[in-house]
Design a protein around this motif. Structure first.
Motif, PDB file in Angstrom:
ATOM      1  N   HIS A   1     -27.786  19.446  42.978  1.00  0.00           N
ATOM      2  CA  HIS A   1     -27.002  20.462  43.676  1.00  0.00           C
ATOM      3  C   HIS A   1     -27.930  21.564  44.158  1.00  0.00           C
ATOM      4  O   HIS A   1     -28.662  22.165  43.370  1.00  0.00           O
ATOM      5  CB  HIS A   1     -25.928  21.049  42.754  1.00  0.00           C
ATOM      6  N   GLU A   2     -27.919  21.801  45.468  1.00  0.00           N
ATOM      7  CA  GLU A   2     -28.731  22.842  46.101  1.00  0.00           C
ATOM      8  C   GLU A   2     -30.201  22.763  45.692  1.00  0.00           C
ATOM      9  O   GLU A   2     -30.832  23.763  45.350  1.00  0.00           O
ATOM     10  CB  GLU A   2     -28.151  24.230  45.784  1.00  0.00           C
TER      11      GLU A   2
ATOM     12  N   HIS B   1     -18.165  21.883  48.197  1.00  0.00           N
ATOM     13  CA  HIS B   1     -19.440  22.422  47.737  1.00  0.00           C
ATOM     14  C   HIS B   1     -19.380  22.763  46.244  1.00  0.00           C
ATOM     15  O   HIS B   1     -18.501  23.484  45.785  1.00  0.00           O
ATOM     16  CB  HIS B   1     -19.794  23.669  48.533  1.00  0.00           C
ATOM     17  N   GLY B   2     -20.350  22.225  45.500  1.00  0.00           N
ATOM     18  CA  GLY B   2     -20.437  22.522  44.080  1.00  0.00           C
ATOM     19  C   GLY B   2     -19.440  21.786  43.212  1.00  0.00           C
ATOM     20  O   GLY B   2     -19.340  22.077  42.012  1.00  0.00           O
TER      21      GLY B   2
ATOM     22  N   TRP C   1     -30.838  28.856  37.253  1.00  0.00           N
ATOM     23  CA  TRP C   1     -29.862  27.889  37.706  1.00  0.00           C
ATOM     24  C   TRP C   1     -28.461  28.312  37.317  1.00  0.00           C
ATOM     25  O   TRP C   1     -28.251  29.169  36.452  1.00  0.00           O
ATOM     26  CB  TRP C   1     -30.180  26.515  37.112  1.00  0.00           C
TER      27      TRP C   1
END
Length: 383
Positions: free
Chosen positions: A254-255, A318-319, A362
């Motif tokens: 993620h990202e 997203h996420g 994070w």
């Protein structure tokens, strides 16, 4: 009241005197004393609950609170290019003497909406007669994972291969032209020369695939890239989470950050999950806490009575991800079930980090307990 002893095969269970009340129902917790699995004597944790009516009848797993219906060991992997269909691969087993099961083969189910599933049948069958074959029905086949190789156009399956005493500790490889098989079994080996038990595959954005497996008597995890064909490991390998005794790895990204959820090593008994994060998939990896949120303390400390197996991304949200876990039933392994729960990556982590002087780099990984839930309408509309 004198605790009641319930005997099942070679496992002794002690009924906890004080009941728990969950969802309006009264449960009695039984504490496992020990369980013999193959050559190992494993101390089982608190993980089986009985209602008042069930305590004098039989021991059973707590009720399943997600719409999971297939009685097999769940291992799900996105299957590459298949018209938007997501295949689910699972080991189909014949129950025999409680903790002993015979392998029938790897089954496949497919779905376009994660709700309606089609049984695609056995895509990799067990060997009925050849006792020297890795897939002989009395051996062990666990945690199959399938990834698609764009360069070769092949679907490649990796799996945990073992003998009845869990001493072979190897990985097996099979290939197919289609995600629905049939798969052709090729060989088994100990990757990088080390024993391998619980394992998973992860395919990165650049097309490089990685094998992650528990090794050194499950005291650490090993991770390394596969070759371009995904048919073998390369010489590159890193030891991670050394001395932490983690298994059942489930990786996602993620990202630009790599995340992983793992389980402790307690046999078929559930335990506390831990989330980990890294800037590089080869490490170093840091532990960022228990991802479970909701329910009561017992639920959170036993990963909702389940064990991690896969994290499915929802790219349009997203996420957002789906945390997928096995809920083992030691009394009848073929009747083990699944828990699927929403997972989000957001917010600060729970505990100080080792490699960055305590400053959180994070976001927190959170798996939320729900008795019932559904995918967001935005995702349903897109798909």
């Amino acid at each position: 009241m004198i605790p009641i002893t319930i005997t099942l095969g070679e496992c002794g269970w002690i009924l906890r005197e004080t009941p728990y009340k969950l969802m309006g129902e009264v449960f009695y917790m039984i504490r496992g004393q020990k369980c013999i699995i193959g050559m190992e004597s494993i101390k089982m944790g608190q993980h089986i609950m009985l209602t008042k009516m069930e305590q004098h009848e039989e021991f059973c797993a707590p009720p399943l609170f997600f719409q999971s219906v297939y009685t097999c060991e769940l291992v799900l992997e996105q299957g590459g290019r298949n018209g938007g269909t997501c295949p689910e691969y699972c080991v189909i087993k014949m129950c025999h003497e409680g903790l002993k099961v015979d392998v029938i083969g790897v089954g496949c189910y497919s779905s376009k909406d994660l709700w309606t599933w089609k049984n695609e049948g056995i895509v990799l069958a067990a060997e009925e007669r050849n006792e020297t074959h890795d897939l002989y029905k009395l051996n062990v086949l666990e945690r199959p994972k399938v990834i698609y190789n764009e360069k070769t156009g092949k679907y490649v399956m990796w799996m945990h291969i073992d003998d009845t005493n869990y001493t072979k500790a190897s990985t097996g490889v099979a290939i197919s032209d289609l995600p629905t098989g049939p798969f052709n079994y090729l060989y088994s080996k100990r990757p990088h020369g080390y024993e391998s038990r619980d394992m998973t595959l992860f395919k990165d954005d650049d097309g490089v695939a990685y094998l992650v497996y528990s090794s050194e008597d499950n005291s650490e995890l090993h991770i390394g890239p596969l070759n371009e064909e995904y048919m073998d490991v390369t010489q590159s390998m890193r030891r991670i989470l050394v001395g932490q005794h983690r298994e059942a790895p489930a990786l996602f990204k993620h990202e630009g950050t790599y995340y992983m959820i793992t389980s402790g090593c307690t046999g078929w008994a559930p335990n506390e999950a831990l989330a980990h994060a890294a800037e590089s998939i080869m490490g170093p990896w840091e532990t960022i806490g228990n991802p479970c949120i909701g329910g009561n303390k017992v639920f959170r400390e036993t990963t909702f009575f389940a064990q991690s197996t896969f994290v499915l991304p929802l790219p349009e949200l997203h996420g957002s991800f789906i945390f997928m876990a096995d809920r083992w039933n030691p009394a009848d392994l073929k009747d083990s079930r699944y828990v699927w729960l929403p997972l989000r990556v957001s917010g600060p982590v729970d505990q100080p980090l080792q490699y960055n002087f305590g400053f959180p780099l994070w976001s927190r990984v959170s798996v939320y307990w729900h008795k019932r839930w559904r995918l967001p309408y935005r995702w349903q509309e897109i798909n």
